[in-house]
Design an enzyme around this catalytic site. Sequence first.
Site, PDB file in Angstrom:
ATOM      1  N   GLY A   1     -14.706  31.975   0.030  1.00 55.89           N
ATOM      2  CA  GLY A   1     -15.742  33.006  -0.007  1.00 55.89           C
ATOM      3  C   GLY A   1     -16.240  33.192  -1.418  1.00 55.89           C
TER       4      GLY A   1
ATOM      5  N   HIS B   1      -5.748  44.572  -7.059  1.00 55.26           N
ATOM      6  CA  HIS B   1      -5.124  43.723  -6.033  1.00 55.26           C
ATOM      7  C   HIS B   1      -3.692  44.180  -5.760  1.00 55.26           C
ATOM      8  CE1 HIS B   1      -7.588  39.983  -5.153  1.00 55.26           C
ATOM      9  NE2 HIS B   1      -8.382  40.713  -5.923  1.00 55.26           N
TER      10      HIS B   1
END
Length: 173
Positions: free
Chosen positions: A6, A47
């Site tokens: 992506g 993250h």
Amino acid sequence: MTLVLGGARSGKSAYAERLIEVCPAPWLYIATAQAWDDEMRTRIAEHRARRSGDWRTLDVPMALPEAVAAATGPVLVDCLTLWLTNLLLAEADLDAATEALARACTAAPGPLVLVANEVGLGIVPDNALARRFRDAAGRLHQRLARDADRVVLTVAGLPLTVKPSSENLGHRP
């Protein structure tokens, strides 16, 4: 093995985490990023903050094939693009590293999800280093996709199956 591709901020990492979290914990997150500046430190912290305590994190900027080969249980690698950048800057043999990673991935004993940025959809870069990187990323993705059980492209947070796993063949609308 699942390869999740992506663009930047496409939702690929969050999607990959959800794939692994279907498996029993603990999960191993092999991180390839290096925190060279404040912006990257912030990205890494974001993250880590969204992952539960069931995740173990192993920072591996270069020795990714070895880390994948030594891992047991469900593993997420994020991201191949940063690993490739690290190798390129270290003037490593990218073809040999790609093959070593492919061998380690196909031999992995448990579920494995690989995350990478799809960088080949834009214009041809104007400099040799960027073109070399773009081409190396494309070759890496093709090599891993060939062996992957499933390949998913994320766009705007939506997973688009590019190569369905065999257990899904014939069962998708």
